[in-house]
Design a protein around this motif. Sequence first.
Motif, PDB file in Angstrom:
ATOM      1  N   ASP A  46       4.532  -1.750   1.339  1.00 35.02           N
ATOM      2  CA  ASP A  46       4.627  -2.413   2.646  1.00 35.02           C
ATOM      3  C   ASP A  46       5.837  -3.335   2.720  1.00 35.02           C
ATOM      4  O   ASP A  46       6.519  -3.398   3.751  1.00 35.02           O
ATOM      5  N   SER A 102      -0.582  -5.448  -5.912  1.00 32.05           N
ATOM      6  CA  SER A 102      -0.822  -4.009  -5.913  1.00 32.05           C
ATOM      7  C   SER A 102       0.430  -3.236  -5.497  1.00 32.05           C
ATOM      8  O   SER A 102       1.409  -3.814  -4.987  1.00 32.05           O
ATOM      9  N   ARG A 103       0.368  -1.939  -5.693  1.00 30.20           N
ATOM     10  CA  ARG A 103       1.467  -1.068  -5.276  1.00 30.20           C
ATOM     11  C   ARG A 103       1.556  -0.960  -3.762  1.00 30.20           C
ATOM     12  O   ARG A 103       2.630  -0.683  -3.224  1.00 30.20           O
ATOM     13  N   SER A 104       0.437  -1.157  -3.086  1.00 28.69           N
ATOM     14  CA  SER A 104       0.464  -1.120  -1.617  1.00 28.69           C
ATOM     15  C   SER A 104       1.345  -2.240  -1.069  1.00 28.69           C
ATOM     16  O   SER A 104       2.077  -2.043  -0.086  1.00 28.69           O
ATOM     17  N   TYR A 145      -4.270  -7.628  -3.357  1.00 23.12           N
ATOM     18  CA  TYR A 145      -3.315  -6.844  -2.565  1.00 23.12           C
ATOM     19  C   TYR A 145      -1.879  -7.202  -2.930  1.00 23.12           C
ATOM     20  O   TYR A 145      -1.036  -6.308  -3.103  1.00 23.12           O
TER      21      TYR A 145
END
Length: 364
Positions: free
Chosen positions: A85, A79-81, A76
């Motif tokens: 966020d 990651s791009r998430s 995570y």
Amino acid sequence: MLVRLRRLGPIFLIAVVIPTLGAFLYFGLFASDVYVSESRFVVRSPSKAAVTSLGQVLSSGGLTGASEESNAVIEYLESRSAVADANRANLLSRAWSDARIFVLDRFGGLREPNRERLYRYYLDKVTVEDEPTTQVVHLTVRAFAAPDAQAINERLLERSEALVNRLSDRARGDALALANREVDEAQQRARNAAIALADYRNRSRIIDPEKQAAARLQMVSKLQDELIAAQTQLKQMETYTPQATQIPYLRTQVASLQREIAAQTASIAGGSGSLSSTAARYQVLLLDSELAGKQLAAALIGLQDARAEARRKRAYVERIAEPSLPDYAVEPKRLRGIVATLLLGLLTWGILSVLLVGVREHRD
């Protein structure tokens, strides 16, 4: 000085002087200070209860590292998430795109900023390292101001904790849903088996074939005793008092007992309506009912275990070191950068000079 440089030739100027001068200007005057904030954490989960008594003795019952959740957190954070966020309220954009940052260092300095370039810039500024033996995750964030580096590190830790909680909640929910579904299916099977057994009893008018067969066998035994007694008495009369008036009655009684014994025997083991023929189907239905009851009991135990497990917090992020607030900039390594550029330039100049001499000798 200029005469010496001219003697060294243009290759020395291109390979050594210009790069070293550029490195001196960049590291000495233009490069922005970089502050590094570090944090360390581990993903913990309660150890599973030991099933056997030996396992209960050997098991400590403490906390164990949750490798699956740790891997999920690491994936995570890379990651791009995580970028999306962490960049809420433009935290990343403000920290890395400030106008006071040198144009070559800041995000969007020479090219139009977009999400893909922000993601690549993020990977250059955020480092996630996992220690396999201790399962401790090291999170390092670089920014051009100490509070920004700490704030980004804290934001990433908060989102990692939220991810672990979400995974834990979903795992608990899935386990409870599966256990409830298994209980519902087991209840339906037990209900259907009980209904089928009751319907068969009503249709065949038999409660328990084995008990009823035992009762009829006892009746047949008594009838056979009465038949033997009647036959004995009949033979005695026919032998000693052949003219006795009771002989016709005894003959009728013997025939009646024989018919009754034959009828009772046929009801026990005989045609399609006998107890022996109905007992097989009854035993199948009874076995299905008992098996469904055991499956229901096992499903209820599984549901209780799932509820007990759901009450425990399956996994969580335990912070070992909070995000640090840097006291001073540790990057860039200015003197090291200048010296490394000089040495690399000298090495390049030496190689090119040797190659150039070899080419000249080959021509001559």
